[in-house]
Design a protein around this motif. Structure first.
Motif, PDB file in Angstrom:
ATOM      1  N   GLU A 140       0.862  -1.172   0.000  1.00 43.65           N
ATOM      2  CA  GLU A 140       0.000   0.000   0.000  1.00 43.65           C
ATOM      3  C   GLU A 140       0.899   1.221   0.000  1.00 43.65           C
ATOM      4  N   ARG A 172       0.414   9.146  -0.745  1.00 40.24           N
ATOM      5  CA  ARG A 172       0.286   9.195  -2.199  1.00 40.24           C
ATOM      6  C   ARG A 172       1.224  10.238  -2.782  1.00 40.24           C
ATOM      7  N   ARG A 194       0.305   9.543 -11.559  1.00 41.34           N
ATOM      8  CA  ARG A 194       0.918   8.585 -12.482  1.00 41.34           C
ATOM      9  C   ARG A 194       0.560   9.009 -13.905  1.00 41.34           C
ATOM     10  N   PHE A 242       4.723   2.828 -13.791  1.00 42.65           N
ATOM     11  CA  PHE A 242       4.417   1.833 -12.761  1.00 42.65           C
ATOM     12  C   PHE A 242       5.690   1.097 -12.352  1.00 42.65           C
ATOM     13  N   LEU A 297       6.779  -2.754 -11.103  1.00 39.95           N
ATOM     14  CA  LEU A 297       5.680  -3.699 -11.292  1.00 39.95           C
ATOM     15  C   LEU A 297       5.851  -4.400 -12.639  1.00 39.95           C
ATOM     16  N   SER A 300      -0.914  -8.631 -11.374  1.00 42.50           N
ATOM     17  CA  SER A 300      -0.749  -7.576 -10.378  1.00 42.50           C
ATOM     18  C   SER A 300      -1.886  -6.584 -10.568  1.00 42.50           C
ATOM     19  N   VAL A 320      -3.061  -2.407  -9.560  1.00 40.11           N
ATOM     20  CA  VAL A 320      -2.819  -1.081  -8.996  1.00 40.11           C
ATOM     21  C   VAL A 320      -4.163  -0.366  -8.945  1.00 40.11           C
ATOM     22  N   LEU A 347      -5.625   3.433  -8.584  1.00 44.71           N
ATOM     23  CA  LEU A 347      -5.315   4.864  -8.595  1.00 44.71           C
ATOM     24  C   LEU A 347      -6.468   5.619  -7.957  1.00 44.71           C
ATOM     25  N   GLU A 375      -1.214   6.685  -7.153  1.00 41.34           N
ATOM     26  CA  GLU A 375      -1.310   5.294  -6.728  1.00 41.34           C
ATOM     27  C   GLU A 375      -1.719   5.214  -5.262  1.00 41.34           C
ATOM     28  N   ARG A 381      -1.288  -1.209  -4.286  1.00 35.97           N
ATOM     29  CA  ARG A 381      -0.589  -2.092  -5.225  1.00 35.97           C
ATOM     30  C   ARG A 381      -0.582  -3.495  -4.638  1.00 35.97           C
ATOM     31  N   HIS A 382      -0.849  -4.478  -5.487  1.00 33.82           N
ATOM     32  CA  HIS A 382      -0.834  -5.884  -5.063  1.00 33.82           C
ATOM     33  C   HIS A 382      -0.162  -6.715  -6.150  1.00 33.82           C
TER      34      HIS A 382
END
Length: 188
Positions: free
Chosen positions: A38, A42, A46, A141, A144, A149, A151, A153, A159, A162-163
């Motif tokens: 996470e 922020r 992006r 990104f 990544l 995966s 993201v 926003l 962002e 994120r996983h």
């Protein structure tokens, strides 16, 4: 010649079926815990722009105004197929509240395969091909480059989540609820 015991056949099929080609990326090793990162504060917006399969633009501007869930996938990967379906469910249940899109981390030579992937899964959201820097884990990104995966926003394009690894629709819904409860904003 010695035959494989029946219990080893699924493992062999899994090993053979997981192969990919070209310069596509791989998902994290099996058994490795999925990384959830996470973004604590922020950062900047992006800034990105990719062309979708139907010739439109997938960009910071086209997603502005709502939380946007972007999946990073490859066509050869079964977990990517599942992620694409989870995002389709998210779109079905939460449009127009959110945006969703898919970014395919494969070379443009794979476009026919990517189009077949999208048609077979009947994906209801924009799908774009990543550029070379994004495939390499650079660009907007950065870091990544594993599939699948996701993201998320925020409405301004920063962002918020994120996983790396497969994440279910239910887990994404929980993350979105938490982000919305926080008001979509944090200290900048």
């Amino acid at each position: 010649m010695r035959l494989l015991a029946p219990r080893f056949v699924p493992l062999l099929l899994l090993a053979v079926g997981c192969g990919g080609g070209g310069d596509a990326v791989r998902e994290p090793a099996a058994g490795a815990p999925a990384a959830v990162a996470e973004v604590p504060a922020r950062g900047p917006v992006r800034a990105f722009s990719y062309e979708t399969l139907d010739g439109r633009e997938l960009s910071t501007a086209s997603l502005a105004g709502r939380f946007s869930v972007i999946g990073f996938v490859a066509t050869y990967d079964m977990a990517s197929q599942a992620e694409a379906r989870f995002l389709a469910g998210l779109v079905r249940d939460h449009t127009p509240r959110i945006n969703a899109a898919l970014l395919v981390l494969e070379a443009s030579e794979n476009r026919p395969l990517i189009e077949a992937f999208v048609a077979t899964l009947k994906l209801p959201y924009p799908v774009a091909l990543a550029d070379a820097p994004t495939i390499a884990g650079e660009g907007p990104f950065a870091g990544l480059h594993h599939v699948p995966s996701v993201v998320i926003l925020d409405p301004e394009g920063r962002e918020a989540f994120r996983h790396v690894g497969l994440i279910t629709q239910e887990a994404l819904e929980e993350v979105l609820r938490r982000l919305e409860r926080e008001g979509g904003r944090r200290a900048r």
